[in-house]
Motif scaffolding. Sequence first.
Motif, mmCIF file in Angstrom:
data_model
loop_
_atom_site.group_PDB
_atom_site.id
_atom_site.type_symbol
_atom_site.label_atom_id
_atom_site.label_comp_id
_atom_site.label_asym_id
_atom_site.label_seq_id
_atom_site.Cartn_x
_atom_site.Cartn_y
_atom_site.Cartn_z
ATOM 1 N N TYR A 204 0.827 -1.193 0.061
ATOM 2 C CA TYR A 204 0.027 0.094 0.088
ATOM 3 C C TYR A 204 0.773 1.337 0.159
ATOM 4 O O TYR A 204 0.707 2.239 -0.752
ATOM 5 N N LEU A 205 1.791 1.430 1.005
ATOM 6 C CA LEU A 205 2.582 2.511 1.198
ATOM 7 C C LEU A 205 3.537 2.750 -0.066
ATOM 8 O O LEU A 205 3.679 3.896 -0.716
ATOM 9 N N PRO A 206 4.144 1.644 -0.603
ATOM 10 C CA PRO A 206 4.910 2.106 -1.737
ATOM 11 C C PRO A 206 4.249 2.191 -2.919
ATOM 12 O O PRO A 206 4.857 3.004 -3.608
ATOM 13 N N SER A 207 2.811 1.975 -3.057
ATOM 14 C CA SER A 207 2.284 2.559 -4.183
ATOM 15 C C SER A 207 1.565 3.992 -4.289
ATOM 16 O O SER A 207 0.985 4.368 -5.112
ATOM 17 N N LEU A 208 1.813 4.639 -3.171
ATOM 18 C CA LEU A 208 1.284 5.800 -2.983
ATOM 19 C C LEU A 208 2.347 6.876 -3.333
ATOM 20 O O LEU A 208 3.685 6.870 -3.076
ATOM 21 N N GLU A 209 1.836 7.966 -4.501
ATOM 22 C CA GLU A 209 2.868 9.015 -4.739
ATOM 23 C C GLU A 209 2.857 9.815 -3.585
ATOM 24 O O GLU A 209 4.040 10.499 -3.104
ATOM 25 N N LYS A 210 1.921 10.183 -2.902
ATOM 26 C CA LYS A 210 1.943 10.899 -1.648
ATOM 27 C C LYS A 210 0.529 10.730 -1.027
ATOM 28 O O LYS A 210 -0.344 10.380 -1.542
ATOM 29 N N LEU A 211 0.541 11.219 0.124
ATOM 30 C CA LEU A 211 -0.685 11.273 1.168
ATOM 31 C C LEU A 211 -1.384 12.597 0.572
ATOM 32 O O LEU A 211 -1.186 13.623 1.191
ATOM 33 N N ASP A 212 -2.807 12.303 0.059
ATOM 34 C CA ASP A 212 -3.422 13.442 -0.196
ATOM 35 C C ASP A 212 -4.862 13.165 0.344
ATOM 36 O O ASP A 212 -4.938 12.150 1.140
ATOM 37 N N GLY B 219 -7.883 12.565 -0.764
ATOM 38 C CA GLY B 219 -8.477 11.390 -1.403
ATOM 39 C C GLY B 219 -7.851 10.185 -1.086
ATOM 40 O O GLY B 219 -8.770 9.187 -0.536
ATOM 41 N N THR B 220 -6.568 10.021 -0.818
ATOM 42 C CA THR B 220 -6.182 8.742 -0.213
ATOM 43 C C THR B 220 -6.662 8.394 1.191
ATOM 44 O O THR B 220 -6.859 7.445 1.682
ATOM 45 N N ILE B 221 -6.653 9.661 2.100
ATOM 46 C CA ILE B 221 -7.264 9.460 3.300
ATOM 47 C C ILE B 221 -8.699 9.015 3.424
ATOM 48 O O ILE B 221 -8.947 8.360 4.525
ATOM 49 N N GLU B 222 -9.425 9.600 2.372
ATOM 50 C CA GLU B 222 -11.133 9.390 2.617
ATOM 51 C C GLU B 222 -11.134 7.944 2.396
ATOM 52 O O GLU B 222 -11.939 7.351 2.903
ATOM 53 N N LYS B 223 -10.365 7.423 1.416
ATOM 54 C CA LYS B 223 -10.460 6.025 1.007
ATOM 55 C C LYS B 223 -9.984 4.987 2.053
ATOM 56 O O LYS B 223 -10.755 4.008 2.456
ATOM 57 N N ARG C 157 -12.202 -1.628 6.713
ATOM 58 C CA ARG C 157 -12.876 -2.522 7.715
ATOM 59 C C ARG C 157 -12.109 -2.494 8.834
ATOM 60 O O ARG C 157 -10.755 -2.666 8.751
ATOM 61 N N ASN C 158 -12.612 -2.255 9.937
ATOM 62 C CA ASN C 158 -12.000 -2.538 11.437
ATOM 63 C C ASN C 158 -10.671 -2.021 11.510
ATOM 64 O O ASN C 158 -9.931 -2.258 12.531
ATOM 65 N N LEU C 159 -10.556 -0.678 10.636
ATOM 66 C CA LEU C 159 -9.403 0.122 11.221
ATOM 67 C C LEU C 159 -9.774 1.069 12.111
ATOM 68 O O LEU C 159 -10.581 1.955 12.412
ATOM 69 N N LYS C 160 -8.545 1.299 13.165
ATOM 70 C CA LYS C 160 -8.784 2.109 14.505
ATOM 71 C C LYS C 160 -8.015 3.398 14.089
ATOM 72 O O LYS C 160 -7.121 3.335 13.158
ATOM 73 N N VAL C 161 -8.421 4.513 14.876
ATOM 74 C CA VAL C 161 -7.581 5.767 14.627
ATOM 75 C C VAL C 161 -6.056 5.444 15.102
ATOM 76 O O VAL C 161 -5.174 5.920 14.210
ATOM 77 N N LYS C 162 -5.614 4.494 15.846
ATOM 78 C CA LYS C 162 -4.266 4.116 16.414
ATOM 79 C C LYS C 162 -3.598 3.499 15.063
ATOM 80 O O LYS C 162 -2.527 3.850 14.912
ATOM 81 N N ASP C 163 -4.308 2.841 14.394
ATOM 82 C CA ASP C 163 -3.664 2.231 13.325
ATOM 83 C C ASP C 163 -3.117 2.949 12.063
ATOM 84 O O ASP C 163 -2.341 2.836 11.640
ATOM 85 N N ILE C 164 -4.168 4.113 12.044
ATOM 86 C CA ILE C 164 -3.526 5.130 10.981
ATOM 87 C C ILE C 164 -2.282 5.601 11.342
ATOM 88 O O ILE C 164 -1.258 5.991 10.539
ATOM 89 N N PHE C 165 -2.261 6.059 12.498
ATOM 90 C CA PHE C 165 -0.976 6.884 13.325
ATOM 91 C C PHE C 165 0.271 5.711 12.939
ATOM 92 O O PHE C 165 1.062 6.198 12.839
ATOM 93 N N LEU D 165 -8.844 15.062 12.002
ATOM 94 C CA LEU D 165 -7.678 14.259 11.620
ATOM 95 C C LEU D 165 -7.348 14.422 10.267
ATOM 96 O O LEU D 165 -6.013 14.314 10.081
ATOM 97 N N ILE D 166 -8.093 14.763 9.395
ATOM 98 C CA ILE D 166 -7.733 15.092 8.083
ATOM 99 C C ILE D 166 -6.792 16.191 7.743
ATOM 100 O O ILE D 166 -5.650 16.314 7.345
#
Length: 488
Positions: free
Chosen positions: A35-43, A45-49, A54-62, A100-101
């Motif tokens: 996932y991360l290697p395929s991102l050009e940058k964090l924008d 649209g990427t955050i919204e997706k 499923r089952n992702l917590k706020v801590k998981d994003i950090f 968060l966004i």
Amino acid sequence: MREGKVLKELLKKSAQYHRYDVDIKELYISRQASYLPSLEKLDRGTIEKLFERRNLKVKDIFHMFHLLDGAHSFSSYFDVDVSELSKLSLPSGKSLKMALIDYLLSDDVQKKVNSFIREKRHMFIQYIRQELCSLEDVVTVDLGFQGTIQKSLEKALCLYGERPSITHVLGIGAETNKFHLANGMDIRGFAGNAGENDAFIRTIMRSPEGIEQLLMTAGGSTVGYIYDYESEKAKPILDNKKEDELELNAKAVCHQGMYAFQQLWFYFHNCKRYLAKSLLYRKEELIKLLHRFVGFPTFAEAVHVGNLSHDDNFGSQASSKICTEENERTMNELGIPHFLHLSVLSYKKWKVYWPQAVVTRKEPRYLFQQYVKINDSFSYSNTMSRLASEVANDGNRKVIVYGGGEVGQSFMNIVHLFHLDVECIVDRNEALWGQKLNEVEIVSLDEAVKRGVHVYVVASFSFADDIRRDIEERYKKESFQPKIYMWR
């Protein structure tokens, strides 16, 4: 690679049988690791997706973006599911989702995250290069469905300046793969792809967890890569997954069954090559086998496979049984028809992985009876289903079936749904005595009487009354009368 180890073994055996000179290797890759290697940058649209996962917590994003050190202002919300963000607000009144966004899009965070993405891409590409050696004449093989990992692989390579020529083969390809094809990606499906057999594939894609788990071997999912200075190679990092020995043993038995079936296929192919080849082109019939398993599981399948553990394998540590007690409580509250209506189309609202199995675990005959009611109302199956239900509801568990023809075959095909055990099958045709139907012996009426089971199911329409009279006449020699169930 939890599924890939089994696929690799099957492919190696197939290559040996067909005498193909092909190098078959394990490639440790997952949705999370690519996932991360395929991102050009964090924008944005990427955050919204990401918030749709499923089952992702706020801590998981950090944790995913290596930001835990600076997440103090959000630490009290770490256990919040990302799907719930828009429902919560900070003390300032700002929604948690927007806060968060804004944090993730701030200049300092963007600089740190995008640098981290480039590091991950570099290590990912190093691993891919050393494992594949060349990006030409490469074929990847996966179970299915939407080519997410395959797309991430190609995108990461392109962002790194590579121009790969890779063919991607899926056992089952989704309808949405038409967009990959339109963009020049060579992605193919063995039992259907890009809309082919989509009516069957949609059902399997809605609840693939059972099929995936039966293929999985021991070990956690690939979560990333690290450089090993001793070997001077990039190595995969595997998740620390605690394995249930009972589950692992059960899955290992299934894998042995797959390998045994493959050997039987080779034997069949060797004896009847033309017929074997023609069977492989009947893709619709092949996909129907998996469609039946997912859409109409037997009671045993729903119980044993439904009890297997599943994790979503994307940034989350969440794990649960495929069929949970919470699923059953939801079904009881909504009622089966409403539960199926709401949950079959989407996982999101009720968080049910396999709704058909949840229903079957409680009411083993429900799905089958609904099917024959709608699609098969004038067939033997519908009539025999009603007859079997009557026999079972009277408390009978062991029966004798009288009639080895089409009607008898129809009854034998559904008897397990009603937890009925067939002692033997009676038929007037002496030439059939000693033969078997569905592994049950066909005998004479005299022999059946000796078996000690005096509950008869008359599996005939045209001669039902004659058969009933035969049974009653034979039992005049006995001191008791049998129970006789027949179509009316």
